[in-house]
Design a protein around this motif. Structure first.
Motif, mmCIF file in Angstrom:
data_model
loop_
_atom_site.group_PDB
_atom_site.id
_atom_site.type_symbol
_atom_site.label_atom_id
_atom_site.label_comp_id
_atom_site.label_asym_id
_atom_site.label_seq_id
_atom_site.Cartn_x
_atom_site.Cartn_y
_atom_site.Cartn_z
ATOM 1 N N ASP A 77 -6.577 5.547 -5.486
ATOM 2 C CA ASP A 77 -7.766 4.774 -5.099
ATOM 3 C C ASP A 77 -8.507 5.496 -3.986
ATOM 4 O O ASP A 77 -9.721 5.416 -3.875
ATOM 5 C CB ASP A 77 -7.343 3.381 -4.610
ATOM 6 C CG ASP A 77 -6.585 2.633 -5.693
ATOM 7 O OD1 ASP A 77 -7.140 2.501 -6.796
ATOM 8 O OD2 ASP A 77 -5.436 2.221 -5.444
ATOM 9 N N ASN A 84 0.859 -1.183 0.000
ATOM 10 C CA ASN A 84 0.000 0.000 0.000
ATOM 11 C C ASN A 84 0.894 1.231 0.000
ATOM 12 O O ASN A 84 1.820 1.350 0.815
ATOM 13 C CB ASN A 84 -0.901 0.026 1.245
ATOM 14 C CG ASN A 84 -2.044 -0.959 1.108
ATOM 15 O OD1 ASN A 84 -2.439 -1.320 0.001
ATOM 16 N ND2 ASN A 84 -2.575 -1.416 2.232
ATOM 17 N N GLN A 122 -2.963 -0.705 -2.722
ATOM 18 C CA GLN A 122 -3.817 0.456 -2.928
ATOM 19 C C GLN A 122 -2.969 1.735 -2.886
ATOM 20 O O GLN A 122 -1.975 1.785 -2.150
ATOM 21 C CB GLN A 122 -4.845 0.500 -1.793
ATOM 22 C CG GLN A 122 -6.060 1.308 -2.136
ATOM 23 C CD GLN A 122 -6.964 1.524 -0.931
ATOM 24 O OE1 GLN A 122 -6.504 1.737 0.188
ATOM 25 N NE2 GLN A 122 -8.266 1.507 -1.173
#
Ligand SMILES: Cc1cc2nc3c(=O)[nH]c(=O)nc-3n(C[C@H](O)[C@H](O)[C@H](O)COP(=O)(O)OP(=O)(O)OC[C@H]3O[C@@H](n4cnc5c(N)ncnc54)[C@H](O)[C@@H]3O)c2cc1C
Length: 327
Positions: free
Chosen positions: A59, A3, A36
């Motif tokens: 995102d 992430n 993400q």
């Protein structure tokens, strides 16, 4: 799964090209591992940037528009970024290697106990870990570094990543971080902000840069560069020698202790090509050098070189380009 969190300082609802480039790199990195990408958009009008950030690959956009970000940007920004990293579980946090990035990154690294790599020029996966590249010894060598900490923070030089083409159909989530930031009297405070008057593009975002050095001989001769710059839509930069002489403002300086730039075309006029200068412009796609000394080191790095006095070369070049571009 990686992430990635991208830190973005927002000014009046506008995001810089450097942040969009970084977001492109972050989106590629997250996509490789199914992670993400979150952007922490900090500053006035941050919420207005959300759709642009999502269309470029975010995102999730976490926004914060607290006044303290303008008055006490270092500490207020660090607080907001701690909240954003905790909310996303990011293991990689990217900052542009600009004034705000250089201010925030070490503050955040200290608070999170994260590894910090500065002035990164690229990164790649190797043996299941991220390996970061950065130039060392005034740009003469490249160091490869990996962090042992679970969270790694990097400040990234211009040109290391490229913005994605915006996709207006792309969907994502945007929400406010919900923070109230009350400045502590001990925090460093911005007392005054001076906006430099400039008519052309910003150096960090310019596609073409005409840059002058000590070889120009005096401040009045930067007009030759301005004339060529006007024809090409270029920004004007300088070597440290020209800045130290007091010919041009320090904000024009390119190099190790100045700005890092990555234009398509960099025209170096009367600049010898010291390694400390080259480290700031070596990511240019094409370097053109104009210098009276055929042995000047800049010619080793230039795609095109003109040996000659700039006072003869530049007016002819400017006229020829003006004619060509008017056709
Ligand atoms: C720690 C440190 C950090 C530094 N950081 C930076 C930095 O960020 N940026 C930076 O630029 N430098 C930096 N420097 C300084 C760097 O080492 C050089 O001194 C500097 O870049 C030289 O600037 P210059 O090329 O303009 O001048 P010079 O080296 O003096 O070169 C001038 C050039 O102009 C040419 N010339 C002369 N007359 C003409 C003419 N009529 N037409 C065409 N060409 C002509 C000459 O042949 C010569 O090659 C740093 C140095 C140190 C030690």
């Amino acid at each position: 799964m990686t992430n990635v969190l991208v830190a973005a300082l927002v000014g009046n609802g506008a995001v810089s090209g450097a942040v969009l480039d970084l977001l492109g790199g972050a989106a590629d990195l997250a996509a490789q591992t199914g992670g993400q990408v979150t952007v922490a958009a900090l500053g006035p009008g941050a919420a207005r940037c959300a759709s642009a950030l999502i269309s470029h690959g975010a995102d999730l956009v976490l926004t914060c528009e607290e006044d303290a970000l303008a008055t006490h940007p270092g500490e207020a920004g660090a607080l907001a970024l701690v909240a954003a990293s905790q909310a996303t579980g990011a293991t990689v946090i990217l900052f542009p290697a600009d004034t705000s990035g250089r201010d925030w990154a070490p503050r955040l690294a200290y608070r999170l106990g994260a590894g910090l790599v500065t002035d990164v020029t690229g990164w790649a996966e190797a043996d299941g870990r991220l390996v970061w590249s950065r130039l060392v010894f005034g740009g003469k060598a490249e160091a490869k570094m990996a962090s042992r900490r679970p969270v790694t923070i990097a400040t990234v030089k211009p040109g290391a990543a490229k913005a994605r083409r915006p996709d207006p159909e792309r969907t994502g989530e945007a929400r406010d971080l919900g923070l109230t930031i009350t400045p502590d009297p001990a925090w460093p405070q911005v007392l005054e902000t001076a906006v430099e008057q400039s008519s052309g593009p910003k150096l960090e975002e310019a596609k073409v840069i005409v840059s002058g050095g000590r070889g120009l001989g005096g401040p009045e001769n930067f007009r030759y560069l301005a004339q060529l710059g006007a024809v090409l839509g270029a920004a004007v930069g300088a070597s440290r020698a020209a800045v130290d002489e007091g010919w041009v403002p320090a904000t024009w300086q390119i190099g190790q202790t100045g700005k890092a730039v990555a234009p398509d075309l960099y025209i170096a006029v009367g600049i010898s090509g010291a390694s400390q200068h080259l480290v700031g412009c070596s990511r240019s796609k094409v370097i053109v050098a104009i210098n009276t000394d055929p042995d000047a080191p800049i010619f080793e790095h230039a795609r095109l070189g003109l040996v000659g006095d700039y006072k003869e070369v530049l007016p002819t070049l400017t006229e020829a380009l003006k004619e060509m571009l008017q056709k």
